[in-house]
Design a protein around this motif. Structure first.
Motif, PDB file in Angstrom:
ATOM      1  N   LEU A  51      73.275 -24.578   2.336  1.00 38.00           N
ATOM      2  CA  LEU A  51      73.203 -24.108   0.997  1.00 38.00           C
ATOM      3  C   LEU A  51      72.938 -25.443   0.005  1.00 38.00           C
ATOM      4  CD1 LEU A  51      76.000 -21.567   0.444  1.00 38.00           C
ATOM      5  CD2 LEU A  51      73.470 -21.055   0.826  1.00 38.00           C
ATOM      6  N   GLU A  52      72.713 -26.648   0.456  1.00 43.24           N
ATOM      7  CA  GLU A  52      72.627 -27.812  -0.052  1.00 43.24           C
ATOM      8  C   GLU A  52      71.510 -27.803  -1.221  1.00 43.24           C
ATOM      9  OE1 GLU A  52      72.661 -31.342   2.375  1.00 43.24           O
ATOM     10  OE2 GLU A  52      74.706 -30.875   3.140  1.00 43.24           O
ATOM     11  N   LYS A  53      70.440 -27.278  -0.752  1.00 43.03           N
ATOM     12  CA  LYS A  53      69.182 -27.463  -1.463  1.00 43.03           C
ATOM     13  C   LYS A  53      69.283 -26.449  -2.770  1.00 43.03           C
ATOM     14  CE  LYS A  53      66.253 -24.071   0.935  1.00 43.03           C
ATOM     15  NZ  LYS A  53      64.634 -24.035   1.657  1.00 43.03           N
ATOM     16  N   TYR A  54      70.260 -25.698  -2.751  1.00 40.30           N
ATOM     17  CA  TYR A  54      70.357 -24.486  -3.843  1.00 40.30           C
ATOM     18  C   TYR A  54      71.107 -24.995  -5.265  1.00 40.30           C
ATOM     19  CZ  TYR A  54      67.895 -21.602  -0.605  1.00 40.30           C
ATOM     20  OH  TYR A  54      67.484 -21.105   0.484  1.00 40.30           O
ATOM     21  N   ALA A  55      70.494 -24.774  -6.142  1.00 45.53           N
ATOM     22  CA  ALA A  55      71.335 -25.460  -7.399  1.00 45.53           C
ATOM     23  C   ALA A  55      72.261 -24.180  -7.949  1.00 45.53           C
ATOM     24  CB  ALA A  55      70.525 -25.737  -8.327  1.00 45.53           C
ATOM     25  N   LEU A  56      71.858 -22.714  -7.491  1.00 40.73           N
ATOM     26  CA  LEU A  56      72.547 -21.707  -8.059  1.00 40.73           C
ATOM     27  C   LEU A  56      72.311 -20.716  -6.949  1.00 40.73           C
ATOM     28  CD1 LEU A  56      74.186 -20.140 -10.042  1.00 40.73           C
ATOM     29  CD2 LEU A  56      72.012 -19.565 -11.182  1.00 40.73           C
ATOM     30  N   ILE A  57      73.323 -19.734  -6.899  1.00 39.43           N
ATOM     31  CA  ILE A  57      72.866 -18.528  -6.022  1.00 39.43           C
ATOM     32  C   ILE A  57      73.077 -17.126  -7.079  1.00 39.43           C
ATOM     33  CG2 ILE A  57      73.533 -16.788  -4.275  1.00 39.43           C
ATOM     34  CD1 ILE A  57      74.645 -19.565  -2.741  1.00 39.43           C
ATOM     35  N   VAL A  58      72.153 -16.298  -7.055  1.00 36.29           N
ATOM     36  CA  VAL A  58      72.416 -15.059  -7.783  1.00 36.29           C
ATOM     37  C   VAL A  58      72.240 -13.871  -6.823  1.00 36.29           C
ATOM     38  CG1 VAL A  58      71.576 -13.740  -9.771  1.00 36.29           C
ATOM     39  CG2 VAL A  58      71.139 -16.325  -9.771  1.00 36.29           C
ATOM     40  N   HIS A  59      73.741 -13.232  -6.844  1.00 35.43           N
ATOM     41  CA  HIS A  59      73.721 -12.030  -5.679  1.00 35.43           C
ATOM     42  C   HIS A  59      73.770 -10.806  -6.544  1.00 35.43           C
ATOM     43  CE1 HIS A  59      75.443 -10.038  -2.264  1.00 35.43           C
ATOM     44  NE2 HIS A  59      75.450 -11.150  -1.755  1.00 35.43           N
ATOM     45  N   CYS A  60      73.013  -9.786  -5.625  1.00 34.84           N
ATOM     46  CA  CYS A  60      72.684  -8.763  -6.305  1.00 34.84           C
ATOM     47  C   CYS A  60      74.303  -7.929  -6.481  1.00 34.84           C
ATOM     48  CB  CYS A  60      71.920  -7.676  -5.185  1.00 34.84           C
ATOM     49  SG  CYS A  60      73.060  -7.388  -3.843  1.00 34.84           S
ATOM     50  N   GLY A  61      74.335  -6.702  -6.859  1.00 33.56           N
ATOM     51  CA  GLY A  61      75.791  -5.855  -6.936  1.00 33.56           C
ATOM     52  C   GLY A  61      76.309  -5.712  -5.871  1.00 33.56           C
ATOM     53  N   PRO A  71      75.103   2.632  -7.361  1.00 36.09           N
ATOM     54  CA  PRO A  71      75.982   2.037  -8.390  1.00 36.09           C
ATOM     55  C   PRO A  71      76.293   3.000  -9.433  1.00 36.09           C
ATOM     56  CG  PRO A  71      74.593   0.230  -7.919  1.00 36.09           C
ATOM     57  CD  PRO A  71      73.985   1.385  -7.479  1.00 36.09           C
ATOM     58  N   GLN A  72      75.330   3.732  -9.819  1.00 36.57           N
ATOM     59  CA  GLN A  72      75.437   4.927 -10.912  1.00 36.57           C
ATOM     60  C   GLN A  72      76.324   6.200 -10.538  1.00 36.57           C
ATOM     61  OE1 GLN A  72      71.231   5.273 -11.533  1.00 36.57           O
ATOM     62  NE2 GLN A  72      71.142   3.083 -12.479  1.00 36.57           N
ATOM     63  N   VAL A  73      75.743   6.346  -9.144  1.00 37.23           N
ATOM     64  CA  VAL A  73      76.553   7.681  -8.261  1.00 37.23           C
ATOM     65  C   VAL A  73      77.806   7.285  -8.193  1.00 37.23           C
ATOM     66  CG1 VAL A  73      76.518   9.025  -6.336  1.00 37.23           C
ATOM     67  CG2 VAL A  73      74.350   8.325  -7.417  1.00 37.23           C
ATOM     68  N   SER A 110      78.052  -3.574 -17.576  1.00 37.94           N
ATOM     69  CA  SER A 110      76.970  -3.054 -16.811  1.00 37.94           C
ATOM     70  C   SER A 110      77.458  -2.600 -15.495  1.00 37.94           C
ATOM     71  CB  SER A 110      75.764  -3.942 -16.534  1.00 37.94           C
ATOM     72  OG  SER A 110      76.152  -5.108 -15.805  1.00 37.94           O
ATOM     73  N   PHE A 111      76.779  -1.830 -14.722  1.00 39.63           N
ATOM     74  CA  PHE A 111      77.155  -1.422 -13.514  1.00 39.63           C
ATOM     75  C   PHE A 111      77.239  -2.525 -12.360  1.00 39.63           C
ATOM     76  CE2 PHE A 111      74.876   2.261 -15.101  1.00 39.63           C
ATOM     77  CZ  PHE A 111      75.674   3.456 -14.870  1.00 39.63           C
ATOM     78  N   SER A 112      76.368  -3.584 -12.604  1.00 38.34           N
ATOM     79  CA  SER A 112      76.390  -4.616 -11.717  1.00 38.34           C
ATOM     80  C   SER A 112      77.661  -5.603 -12.118  1.00 38.34           C
ATOM     81  CB  SER A 112      75.198  -5.450 -12.106  1.00 38.34           C
ATOM     82  OG  SER A 112      75.223  -6.721 -11.150  1.00 38.34           O
ATOM     83  N   ILE A 113      78.214  -5.472 -13.364  1.00 38.18           N
ATOM     84  CA  ILE A 113      79.304  -6.431 -13.581  1.00 38.18           C
ATOM     85  C   ILE A 113      80.639  -5.455 -13.132  1.00 38.18           C
ATOM     86  CG2 ILE A 113      80.825  -7.201 -15.557  1.00 38.18           C
ATOM     87  CD1 ILE A 113      78.159  -8.021 -16.868  1.00 38.18           C
ATOM     88  N   LEU A 114      80.549  -4.322 -13.085  1.00 45.83           N
ATOM     89  CA  LEU A 114      81.570  -3.429 -12.480  1.00 45.83           C
ATOM     90  C   LEU A 114      81.732  -3.598 -11.013  1.00 45.83           C
ATOM     91  CD1 LEU A 114      81.267  -0.082 -14.081  1.00 45.83           C
ATOM     92  CD2 LEU A 114      82.850  -1.771 -14.558  1.00 45.83           C
ATOM     93  N   PHE A 115      80.517  -3.881 -10.503  1.00 50.12           N
ATOM     94  CA  PHE A 115      80.653  -4.134  -8.865  1.00 50.12           C
ATOM     95  C   PHE A 115      81.076  -5.544  -8.680  1.00 50.12           C
ATOM     96  CE2 PHE A 115      78.974  -0.094  -8.102  1.00 50.12           C
ATOM     97  CZ  PHE A 115      78.946   0.093  -6.573  1.00 50.12           C
TER      98      PHE A 115
END
Length: 392
Positions: free
Chosen positions: A337-347, A201-203, A260-265
């Motif tokens: 996905l029923e058992k998950y209260a939230l998904i946090v995905h990478c960049g 992401p930085q590159v 942040s880089f992750s928010i840009l992505f």
């Protein structure tokens, strides 16, 4: 040729066993990428080849197992084929002179809104029946025959069916800054930073700033204050690695935009508004809720891994609850996905936009909130409104 897979056009080749998918990929690449045999079911796993395909540009070709595979292993291979479908920007459907079978028609119908390029193979043995050809003509953007000039015709057909946004894809940061604007990039050197280089992401951000004739000033969090003090004019924007968000936020004055880089992505690869909406679920998590951490690349977690250690600790600290975590990496993603209260995905720097959007849509269909690393971190640190303002 060094373009990363996540920024390439993904072309998936689908069809029955022995339709000639592997032969066609070998023709296009000019290499024996896939094993070819008259025996049905030779391709038993997904084969991936990245190459430069002019005039389209950098592409990734995906060879898949036959849709009519049989037996217990065949069912597993078909399941992998369907995962390849999720990341395919273009669907190439290969058929021979045999009649279209039920599963073939169902496959094409279920993807009729996608970019489908039909290839008729083995024309020396005969042509498809009139009804089958009319069916293909109705649902494929274009149909070509494999013949003497096939590779050339394939490239022309591909360039003709691709919409403009495939040639003029979205931008990462150049829509936020102008020529000659100075952007400070804060890049921590920690255990996750590869020795001798910086992460993708930085590159990508540095390269786009250079292409835009903007100025990229690179530092780490330890030298950030000195860099700011030495500048004659304030920077247009500060972009930090999410892991240094808290420290960088305390150093950068409030009148200087920060993200942040992750928010840009999140903006570049996904759906920023949906990720922001998903982050609000952090306020609604209950004791023993399960959060899914989705990593788009496979890697060996380090001691202080951002996805396996830092984010779970931040979420527990923010919610003050005993939250449970599960992890999926690479192209693996849970069916239920029923058992998950939230998904946090990478960049998603190693995943193409198509696959990320499919995951977001799948989460929405299952009423499961989804966010990404950078947005979740900013939320837990209480700086989300500031961090997301520059990209909205």
């Amino acid at each position: 040729m060094k373009t990363t897979r996540g920024m390439r056009l993904h072309i998936g080749f689908f069809g029955k066993r022995n339709a000639g998918k592997s032969t066609i990929i070998n023709d296009i690449t000019g290499q024996e990428i896939s094993i070819v045999s008259n025996t049905k079911g030779t391709t038993t796993d997904i084969n991936i080849k990245s190459m430069e395909l002019l005039p389209v540009g950098p592409v990734t070709l995906i060879d898949t197992a036959g849709l009519d595979d049989v037996g217990e292993l065949g069912a597993l291979r078909i399941e992998k084929t369907m995962k390849a479908l999720d990341m395919s920007d273009v669907i190439v459907y290969v058929l021979d002179n045999e009649p279209l079978e039920k599963e073939e028609k169902e496959f094409i119908l279920s993807n009729k809104d996608e970019l489908i390029l039909g290839i008729i193979n083995k024309t020396d043995l005969g042509l498809p029946k009139k009804d089958d050809f009319e069916f293909l003509e109705k649902y494929c953007k274009k149909i070509i025959y494999r013949g003497e000039n096939f590779t050339k015709e394939f490239k022309i057909a591909l360039s003709e069916i691709l919409p403009d946004d495939f040639f003029n894809q979205g931008v990462l940061i150049s829509d936020l800054v102008n020529k000659n604007d100075n952007v400070i990039l804060v890049i921590p050197i920690d255990k996750e930073a590869p020795r001798g280089r910086i992460i993708l992401p930085q590159v990508n951000t540095i390269r786009e700033l250079l292409d835009n004739n903007s100025i990229a000033t690179v530092c780490n969090q330890n030298t950030l204050k000195q860099v700011l003090d030495n500048l004659k004019y304030p920077p247009k924007l500060v972009v930090t690695d999410s892991q240094a968000f808290f420290e960088v936020n305390s150093i950068v004055p409030n009148d200087i935009p920060l993200t942040s880089f992750s928010i840009l992505f999140a903006k570049y690869k996904g759906d920023l508004k949906e990720f922001y909406k998903g982050s609000l679920q952090l306020d609604n998590l209950n004791e023993n809720d399960i959060v899914l951490i989705a990593e788009s690349c496979s890697h060996h977690p380090v001691e202080d891994d951002i996805g396996r250690v830092k984010i779970p600790n931040l979420i527990k600290k923010y919610t003050k609850k005993d939250i449970k975590f599960e992890y999926y990496s690479g192209h693996d993603f849970p069916k239920n996905l029923e058992k998950y209260a939230l998904i946090v995905h990478c960049g998603a720097c190693m995943t193409n936009r198509k696959e990320v959007l499919n995951r977001i849509n799948f989460a929405k269909e299952n009423n499961t909130p989804i966010t990404n690393y950078g947005i979740a971190i900013a939320k837990c640190l209480g700086i989300l409104d500031r961090a997301i303002k520059p990209v909205l």
